[in-house]
Design an enzyme around this catalytic site. Structure first.
Site, PDB file in Angstrom:
ATOM      1  N   TRP A   9      32.183  23.940  18.959  1.00 29.02           N
ATOM      2  CA  TRP A   9      32.423  23.061  17.800  1.00 29.02           C
ATOM      3  C   TRP A   9      31.390  23.252  16.694  1.00 29.02           C
ATOM      4  O   TRP A   9      31.534  22.699  15.608  1.00 29.02           O
ATOM      5  CB  TRP A   9      32.413  21.597  18.245  1.00 29.02           C
ATOM      6  CG  TRP A   9      33.602  21.180  19.059  1.00 29.02           C
ATOM      7  CD1 TRP A   9      34.617  21.971  19.535  1.00 29.02           C
ATOM      8  CD2 TRP A   9      33.896  19.857  19.512  1.00 29.02           C
ATOM      9  NE1 TRP A   9      35.514  21.219  20.252  1.00 29.02           N
ATOM     10  CE2 TRP A   9      35.094  19.910  20.258  1.00 29.02           C
ATOM     11  CE3 TRP A   9      33.257  18.624  19.373  1.00 29.02           C
ATOM     12  CZ2 TRP A   9      35.674  18.788  20.843  1.00 29.02           C
ATOM     13  CZ3 TRP A   9      33.825  17.495  19.960  1.00 29.02           C
ATOM     14  CH2 TRP A   9      35.024  17.581  20.686  1.00 29.02           C
ATOM     15  N   HIS A  85      23.728  33.013  20.118  1.00 27.55           N
ATOM     16  CA  HIS A  85      24.819  33.034  19.144  1.00 27.55           C
ATOM     17  C   HIS A  85      24.294  33.599  17.819  1.00 27.55           C
ATOM     18  O   HIS A  85      23.146  33.342  17.441  1.00 27.55           O
ATOM     19  CB  HIS A  85      25.383  31.623  18.938  1.00 27.55           C
ATOM     20  CG  HIS A  85      26.653  31.634  18.156  1.00 27.55           C
ATOM     21  ND1 HIS A  85      26.672  31.768  16.782  1.00 27.55           N
ATOM     22  CD2 HIS A  85      27.949  31.573  18.546  1.00 27.55           C
ATOM     23  CE1 HIS A  85      27.927  31.773  16.378  1.00 27.55           C
ATOM     24  NE2 HIS A  85      28.724  31.663  17.424  1.00 27.55           N
ATOM     25  N   GLU A 154      30.820  39.120  20.253  1.00 27.28           N
ATOM     26  CA  GLU A 154      31.236  38.516  18.988  1.00 27.28           C
ATOM     27  C   GLU A 154      30.750  39.375  17.828  1.00 27.28           C
ATOM     28  O   GLU A 154      29.596  39.239  17.390  1.00 27.28           O
ATOM     29  CB  GLU A 154      30.634  37.114  18.839  1.00 27.28           C
ATOM     30  CG  GLU A 154      31.137  36.123  19.842  1.00 27.28           C
ATOM     31  CD  GLU A 154      31.065  34.707  19.285  1.00 27.28           C
ATOM     32  OE1 GLU A 154      32.111  34.054  19.193  1.00 27.28           O
ATOM     33  OE2 GLU A 154      29.965  34.258  18.933  1.00 27.28           O
ATOM     34  N   SER A 197      37.018  34.701  15.024  1.00 27.53           N
ATOM     35  CA  SER A 197      38.319  34.389  14.422  1.00 27.53           C
ATOM     36  C   SER A 197      39.472  34.385  15.424  1.00 27.53           C
ATOM     37  O   SER A 197      40.613  34.698  15.059  1.00 27.53           O
ATOM     38  CB  SER A 197      38.643  35.343  13.265  1.00 27.53           C
ATOM     39  OG  SER A 197      37.691  35.200  12.245  1.00 27.53           O
ATOM     40  N   GLY A 218      35.584  29.322  17.702  1.00 31.03           N
ATOM     41  CA  GLY A 218      34.895  28.403  16.798  1.00 31.03           C
ATOM     42  C   GLY A 218      35.891  27.520  16.063  1.00 31.03           C
ATOM     43  O   GLY A 218      36.370  26.509  16.594  1.00 31.03           O
TER      44      GLY A 218
HETATM   45  P1  PGA Z   1      35.173  31.532  14.861  1.00 34.07           P
HETATM   46  O1  PGA Z   1      33.732  31.377  15.534  1.00 34.07           O
HETATM   47  O2  PGA Z   1      36.177  31.444  15.959  1.00 34.07           O
HETATM   48  O3  PGA Z   1      35.254  30.385  13.870  1.00 34.07           O
HETATM   49  O4  PGA Z   1      35.176  32.870  14.208  1.00 34.07           O
HETATM   50  C1  PGA Z   1      33.446  31.983  16.756  1.00 34.07           C
HETATM   51  C2  PGA Z   1      32.010  31.744  17.113  1.00 34.07           C
HETATM   52  O5  PGA Z   1      31.166  31.732  16.207  1.00 34.07           O
HETATM   53  O6  PGA Z   1      31.684  31.537  18.297  1.00 34.07           O
END
Ligand code: PGA
Length: 235
Positions: A9, A85, A154, A197, A218
């Protein structure tokens, strides 16, 4: 086979009332294993079968103003905790602090979700990307039993917002699968997730890849209808 889908979140929502209400809208008995990671201050109030944290400190107690203790998270029934992250790396998180956090989490029995992909760009080919994430993983996992760690790949450019590298592009499922195969073969973690995304429209294309064990979500995790669709996908 069940996938692991973690909703990050980030710094949303901003009131405890909204956080409680959002969690109530998430299916508590989904088809896949679903985890929600609200802001740490809401962990005590949010009711959901599986909760995670977005970050922690590496010491459990003592004179560390403003930090979040792994042991305190454990007492809040936190099962997973993100580490490294890209949004944390952007604010000065180092490889060394990531490693310390990961080891502390393991010592209290919380599964670290080690995020890698920072430092990759959309122009890099798969070989260059594996070079970047290899060094991140080698540092963090040195001397660690990787089978107790979840890795989330990521690519920072694919994250939808909140970072200066966002490009509004998404990684192809084929690229994400190739990188997952590499991570799995070289480091043998518990699971490899994809993040960046991921949403209700593209989740199936990632989750149907045999080497992608789940998603780190996210923006779409704040949309109950979308997140519920993702955690209940038929594969
Ligand atoms: P997002 O974020 O799905 O909004 O791209 C993913 C994340 O940062 O873990």
């Amino acid at each position: 086979m069940k996938k692991l889908i973690i909703g990050n979140w980030k710094l949303n929502p901003v009131t405890v009332r909204e956080a409680v209400s959002l969690a109530r809208k998430i299916d508590p008995k989904p088809k896949h294993e679903a985890v929600i990671c609200p802001p740490a201050v809401f962990l005590a109030s949010v009711q959901y079968p599986r909760v995670g944290a977005q970050d922690c400190f590496w010491e459990n107690k003592g004179a560390h103003t403003g930090q979040v203790s792994p042991l305190a998270l454990k007492s809040m029934k936190v099962k997973y905790c993100l580490v490294g992250h890209s949004e944390r790396r952007n604010t000065g998180e180092t490889e060394q602090s990531i490693k310390l956090k990961l080891e502390s989490l393991l010592s209290v029995g919380i599964v670290p979700v080690l995020c890698v992909g920072h430092g990759t760009t959309v122009e890099q080919d798969d070989l260059e990307v594996t070079d970047v994430i290899k060094s991140q993983l080698q540092f963090a996992l040195k001397g660690v039993d990787a089978s107790r760690v979840v890795v989330a790949y990521e690519p920072v450019w694919a994250i939808s917002s909140g970072n200066p590298y966002a490009t509004k592009k998404t990684a192809t499922p084929d690229h994400a699968e190739k990188i997952s195969i590499f991570i799995r073969a070289k480091f043998k973690p518990m699971k490899v997730l994809y993040g960046g995304s991921a949403n209700a429209a593209n989740a199936h294309s990632y989750l149907s890849q045999p080497n992608i064990d789940g998603l780190l979500v996210g923006g779409a995790s704040l949309l109950p209808k979308d997140f519920n669709a993702m955690i209940n996908l038929s594969l």
